[in-house]
Design a protein around this motif. Structure first.
Motif, PDB file in Angstrom:
ATOM      1  N   ALA A 261     -41.227  39.364 -95.255  1.00 54.97           N
ATOM      2  CA  ALA A 261     -40.800  39.373 -96.660  1.00 54.97           C
ATOM      3  C   ALA A 261     -41.731  40.215 -97.517  1.00 54.97           C
ATOM      4  O   ALA A 261     -41.291  40.883 -98.465  1.00 54.97           O
ATOM      5  CB  ALA A 261     -40.747  37.947 -97.190  1.00 54.97           C
ATOM      6  N   GLY A 262     -43.011  40.211 -97.201  1.00 54.90           N
ATOM      7  CA  GLY A 262     -43.965  40.999 -97.965  1.00 54.90           C
ATOM      8  C   GLY A 262     -43.694  42.487 -97.873  1.00 54.90           C
ATOM      9  O   GLY A 262     -43.873  43.230 -98.853  1.00 54.90           O
ATOM     10  N   ILE A 263     -43.245  42.943 -96.717  1.00 55.50           N
ATOM     11  CA  ILE A 263     -42.940  44.364 -96.544  1.00 55.50           C
ATOM     12  C   ILE A 263     -41.674  44.723 -97.321  1.00 55.50           C
ATOM     13  O   ILE A 263     -41.592  45.773 -97.960  1.00 55.50           O
ATOM     14  CB  ILE A 263     -42.809  44.707 -95.052  1.00 55.50           C
ATOM     15  CG1 ILE A 263     -44.164  44.511 -94.366  1.00 55.50           C
ATOM     16  CG2 ILE A 263     -42.322  46.142 -94.855  1.00 55.50           C
ATOM     17  CD1 ILE A 263     -44.125  44.634 -92.861  1.00 55.50           C
ATOM     18  N   VAL A 264     -40.683  43.833 -97.292  1.00 54.45           N
ATOM     19  CA  VAL A 264     -39.483  44.046 -98.098  1.00 54.45           C
ATOM     20  C   VAL A 264     -39.852  44.096 -99.577  1.00 54.45           C
ATOM     21  O   VAL A 264     -39.385  44.963-100.333  1.00 54.45           O
ATOM     22  CB  VAL A 264     -38.441  42.939 -97.849  1.00 54.45           C
ATOM     23  CG1 VAL A 264     -37.275  43.061 -98.822  1.00 54.45           C
ATOM     24  CG2 VAL A 264     -37.931  43.002 -96.419  1.00 54.45           C
ATOM     25  N   GLY A 265     -40.731  43.176 -99.998  1.00 55.82           N
ATOM     26  CA  GLY A 265     -41.171  43.162-101.380  1.00 55.82           C
ATOM     27  C   GLY A 265     -41.844  44.464-101.787  1.00 55.82           C
ATOM     28  O   GLY A 265     -41.655  44.949-102.907  1.00 55.82           O
ATOM     29  N   MET A 266     -42.627  45.019-100.890  1.00 54.43           N
ATOM     30  CA  MET A 266     -43.288  46.298-101.158  1.00 54.43           C
ATOM     31  C   MET A 266     -42.262  47.405-101.386  1.00 54.43           C
ATOM     32  O   MET A 266     -42.376  48.196-102.330  1.00 54.43           O
ATOM     33  CB  MET A 266     -44.188  46.666 -99.979  1.00 54.43           C
ATOM     34  CG  MET A 266     -44.826  48.049-100.062  1.00 54.43           C
ATOM     35  SD  MET A 266     -45.657  48.507 -98.522  1.00 54.43           S
ATOM     36  CE  MET A 266     -44.249  48.777 -97.437  1.00 54.43           C
ATOM     37  N   ILE A 267     -41.223  47.451-100.557  1.00 54.85           N
ATOM     38  CA  ILE A 267     -40.195  48.486-100.685  1.00 54.85           C
ATOM     39  C   ILE A 267     -39.414  48.319-101.991  1.00 54.85           C
ATOM     40  O   ILE A 267     -38.978  49.309-102.592  1.00 54.85           O
ATOM     41  CB  ILE A 267     -39.245  48.441 -99.472  1.00 54.85           C
ATOM     42  CG1 ILE A 267     -40.014  48.777 -98.191  1.00 54.85           C
ATOM     43  CG2 ILE A 267     -38.072  49.401 -99.649  1.00 54.85           C
ATOM     44  CD1 ILE A 267     -39.222  48.560 -96.921  1.00 54.85           C
ATOM     45  N   CYS A 268     -39.257  47.070-102.428  1.00 53.35           N
ATOM     46  CA  CYS A 268     -38.489  46.809-103.655  1.00 53.35           C
ATOM     47  C   CYS A 268     -39.292  47.067-104.921  1.00 53.35           C
ATOM     48  O   CYS A 268     -38.735  47.040-106.022  1.00 53.35           O
ATOM     49  CB  CYS A 268     -37.984  45.380-103.664  1.00 53.35           C
ATOM     50  SG  CYS A 268     -36.680  45.050-102.455  1.00 53.35           S
ATOM     51  N   SER A 269     -40.582  47.294-104.807  1.00 52.16           N
ATOM     52  CA  SER A 269     -41.424  47.462-105.984  1.00 52.16           C
ATOM     53  C   SER A 269     -41.122  48.779-106.689  1.00 52.16           C
ATOM     54  O   SER A 269     -40.648  49.739-106.075  1.00 52.16           O
ATOM     55  CB  SER A 269     -42.901  47.434-105.586  1.00 52.16           C
ATOM     56  OG  SER A 269     -43.239  48.611-104.861  1.00 52.16           O
ATOM     57  N   PRO A 270     -41.405  48.859-107.993  1.00 49.19           N
ATOM     58  CA  PRO A 270     -41.221  50.125-108.717  1.00 49.19           C
ATOM     59  C   PRO A 270     -42.045  51.259-108.119  1.00 49.19           C
ATOM     60  O   PRO A 270     -41.642  52.422-108.185  1.00 49.19           O
ATOM     61  CB  PRO A 270     -41.689  49.783-110.137  1.00 49.19           C
ATOM     62  CG  PRO A 270     -41.499  48.304-110.261  1.00 49.19           C
ATOM     63  CD  PRO A 270     -41.796  47.754-108.893  1.00 49.19           C
ATOM     64  N   GLU A 271     -43.196  50.924-107.533  1.00 53.07           N
ATOM     65  CA  GLU A 271     -44.058  51.954-106.963  1.00 53.07           C
ATOM     66  C   GLU A 271     -43.454  52.643-105.752  1.00 53.07           C
ATOM     67  O   GLU A 271     -43.934  53.704-105.327  1.00 53.07           O
ATOM     68  CB  GLU A 271     -45.419  51.347-106.572  1.00 53.07           C
ATOM     69  CG  GLU A 271     -46.282  50.936-107.740  1.00 53.07           C
ATOM     70  CD  GLU A 271     -45.919  49.576-108.315  1.00 53.07           C
ATOM     71  OE1 GLU A 271     -46.548  49.181-109.313  1.00 53.07           O
ATOM     72  OE2 GLU A 271     -45.004  48.916-107.773  1.00 53.07           O
ATOM     73  N   SER A 272     -42.404  52.062-105.175  1.00 55.68           N
ATOM     74  CA  SER A 272     -41.771  52.653-103.992  1.00 55.68           C
ATOM     75  C   SER A 272     -40.570  53.528-104.347  1.00 55.68           C
ATOM     76  O   SER A 272     -39.706  53.781-103.509  1.00 55.68           O
ATOM     77  CB  SER A 272     -41.326  51.536-103.037  1.00 55.68           C
ATOM     78  OG  SER A 272     -42.437  50.826-102.537  1.00 55.68           O
ATOM     79  N   SER A 273     -40.526  54.020-105.576  1.00 58.71           N
ATOM     80  CA  SER A 273     -39.349  54.747-106.056  1.00 58.71           C
ATOM     81  C   SER A 273     -39.150  56.108-105.396  1.00 58.71           C
ATOM     82  O   SER A 273     -38.063  56.682-105.491  1.00 58.71           O
ATOM     83  CB  SER A 273     -39.434  54.933-107.575  1.00 58.71           C
ATOM     84  OG  SER A 273     -40.564  55.722-107.919  1.00 58.71           O
ATOM     85  N   MET A 275     -39.432  56.756-102.152  1.00 60.96           N
ATOM     86  CA  MET A 275     -39.159  56.585-100.721  1.00 60.96           C
ATOM     87  C   MET A 275     -37.719  56.148-100.543  1.00 60.96           C
ATOM     88  O   MET A 275     -37.288  55.136-101.102  1.00 60.96           O
ATOM     89  CB  MET A 275     -40.087  55.530-100.107  1.00 60.96           C
ATOM     90  CG  MET A 275     -39.803  55.270 -98.618  1.00 60.96           C
ATOM     91  SD  MET A 275     -40.951  54.094 -97.877  1.00 60.96           S
ATOM     92  CE  MET A 275     -40.453  52.565 -98.675  1.00 60.96           C
ATOM     93  N   THR A 276     -36.960  56.901 -99.774  1.00 62.40           N
ATOM     94  CA  THR A 276     -35.587  56.496 -99.466  1.00 62.40           C
ATOM     95  C   THR A 276     -35.194  57.055 -98.104  1.00 62.40           C
ATOM     96  O   THR A 276     -35.765  58.040 -97.632  1.00 62.40           O
ATOM     97  CB  THR A 276     -34.598  56.960-100.565  1.00 62.40           C
ATOM     98  OG1 THR A 276     -33.367  56.251-100.426  1.00 62.40           O
ATOM     99  CG2 THR A 276     -34.335  58.456-100.502  1.00 62.40           C
ATOM    100  N   GLY A 277     -34.240  56.409 -97.472  1.00 56.50           N
ATOM    101  CA  GLY A 277     -33.778  56.834 -96.153  1.00 56.50           C
ATOM    102  C   GLY A 277     -34.764  56.567 -95.040  1.00 56.50           C
ATOM    103  O   GLY A 277     -34.626  57.111 -93.939  1.00 56.50           O
ATOM    104  N   SER A 278     -35.743  55.703 -95.290  1.00 59.32           N
ATOM    105  CA  SER A 278     -36.823  55.499 -94.331  1.00 59.32           C
ATOM    106  C   SER A 278     -36.649  54.221 -93.506  1.00 59.32           C
ATOM    107  O   SER A 278     -36.018  53.257 -93.948  1.00 59.32           O
ATOM    108  CB  SER A 278     -38.173  55.427 -95.058  1.00 59.32           C
ATOM    109  OG  SER A 278     -38.479  56.653 -95.673  1.00 59.32           O
ATOM    110  N   LEU A 279     -37.244  54.244 -92.330  1.00 53.64           N
ATOM    111  CA  LEU A 279     -37.353  53.060 -91.490  1.00 53.64           C
ATOM    112  C   LEU A 279     -38.824  52.688 -91.449  1.00 53.64           C
ATOM    113  O   LEU A 279     -39.650  53.449 -90.938  1.00 53.64           O
ATOM    114  CB  LEU A 279     -36.831  53.338 -90.079  1.00 53.64           C
ATOM    115  CG  LEU A 279     -37.035  52.217 -89.054  1.00 53.64           C
ATOM    116  CD1 LEU A 279     -36.262  50.963 -89.462  1.00 53.64           C
ATOM    117  CD2 LEU A 279     -36.608  52.681 -87.666  1.00 53.64           C
ATOM    118  N   VAL A 280     -39.168  51.533 -92.005  1.00 58.75           N
ATOM    119  CA  VAL A 280     -40.558  51.120 -92.143  1.00 58.75           C
ATOM    120  C   VAL A 280     -40.909  50.120 -91.048  1.00 58.75           C
ATOM    121  O   VAL A 280     -40.185  49.142 -90.824  1.00 58.75           O
ATOM    122  CB  VAL A 280     -40.791  50.490 -93.532  1.00 58.75           C
ATOM    123  CG1 VAL A 280     -42.240  50.030 -93.683  1.00 58.75           C
ATOM    124  CG2 VAL A 280     -40.429  51.493 -94.634  1.00 58.75           C
TER     125      VAL A 280
END
Length: 290
Positions: A261-273, A275-280
């Motif tokens: 869940a923490g990794i999902v939360g990181m991707i959802c943050s404004p700071e991750s704007s 990054m798209t189309g990625s597999l983390v």
């Protein structure tokens, strides 16, 4: 001048998040993560047997984080089920301040049906059931959500794939195949929905959930072959007793739901704007992000 004692706004304050398969396991952990950051959460789940768990989670999130959390039982493999999710969001969550209508800021595709069988045991019925839930469901729900996504790229869509698809775990003919499809759809949607949301996926390894607990021993033994090559797999003294027992039997630990869940939360943050189309990578290093 802002008072140093003024409360710090939460990054998802007032946003609407839909999390599928969130009555329990990883989905529930993701719902908790997003709610802790201010998001109102639609707890989507499939069966009547999850009614009590979904209701309890909604009460927990509402009380603990002062957000609106709403359970919704619906079948995302049908248009009717997806429409029920949207109508529930419309009736339960406040309209967006600027548009005056529903805005879905975050969509998490967490629901999945696990299937681990040797090749010769795969049936036509299994194929249609697993692909319907794991692939068709995300397609139909994303279709239903699309008209309600933001128009400023601030939206976030995250799908859960599986490390099994990347490393070719034995017995995952169907499950691994569906997760490969999820990764392909992630890249396509990242282009199609670029003006609305970033679209990314993660590929968890084994996680301490009911799905893992109920997996056949043969599947767990196949996974255990990778533990010596997975940097974060050694059990630590602070791990839970259940995790220590797992380590003794199979030679390594799996993830806790809150770590995923923490990794999902990181991707959802404004700071991750950006990054798209990625597999983390979300698997302790069983597979490294490219």
């Amino acid at each position: 001048m802002v008072s140093p004692n003024a409360p710090v706004p939460r990054v998802h304050e007032g946003k609407v998040a839909i999390v599928t398969g969130s009555a329990r396991s990883i989905g529930a952990a993701i719902a908790r993560n997003l709610a802790s950051k201010g998001a109102n959460v639609l707890i989507s789940y499939l069966t009547e047997g999850s009614d009590a768990a979904a209701k309890a989670l909604a009460e927990e999130l509402s009380t603990t984080h002062n957000v609106k959390a709403v359970p919704c039982r619906g079948d995302i493999t049908t248009k009717e089920g997806c429409e029920k999710i949207i109508s529930t969001c419309k009736s339960e969550f406040p309209a967006h301040a600027k548009t005056g209508t529903l805005q879905v800021d975050i969509l998490i595709h967490s629901a999945a049906l696990f299937h681990a069988m040797p090749l010769e045991a795969v049936t036509v019925e299994d194929f249609h059931k697993v692909y319907s839930i794991n692939v068709l469901g995300p397609i139909l729900l994303t279709q239903a959500v699309k008209p309600y996504l933001p128009t400023d790229r601030s939206g976030r869509i995250v799908s859960l794939s599986s490390v099994g698809s990347k490393v070719g775990l034995a017995y995952l003919t169907l499950y691994g195949g569906t997760k490969g499809a999820i990764e392909a759809m992630t890249r396509t949607w990242a282009r199609e929905l670029a003006e609305n949301a970033t679209v990314n996926s993660i590929n968890p390894g084994s996680t301490m959930t009911e799905m893992f607990a109920n997996a056949p021993d043969a599947a767990k033994e196949a996974i255990a072959l990778f533990y010596p090559l997975t940097p974060l797999s050694p059990v630590r003294e602070w791990d839970a007793d259940e995790m220590k027992e797992l380590g003794k039997k199979y030679g390594g630990r799996v993830a806790y739901p809150e770590e995923i869940a923490g990794i999902v939360g990181m991707i959802c943050s404004p700071e991750s704007s950006w990054m798209t189309g990625s597999l983390v990578s979300a698997n302790g290093g069983q597979w490294f992000s490219g």
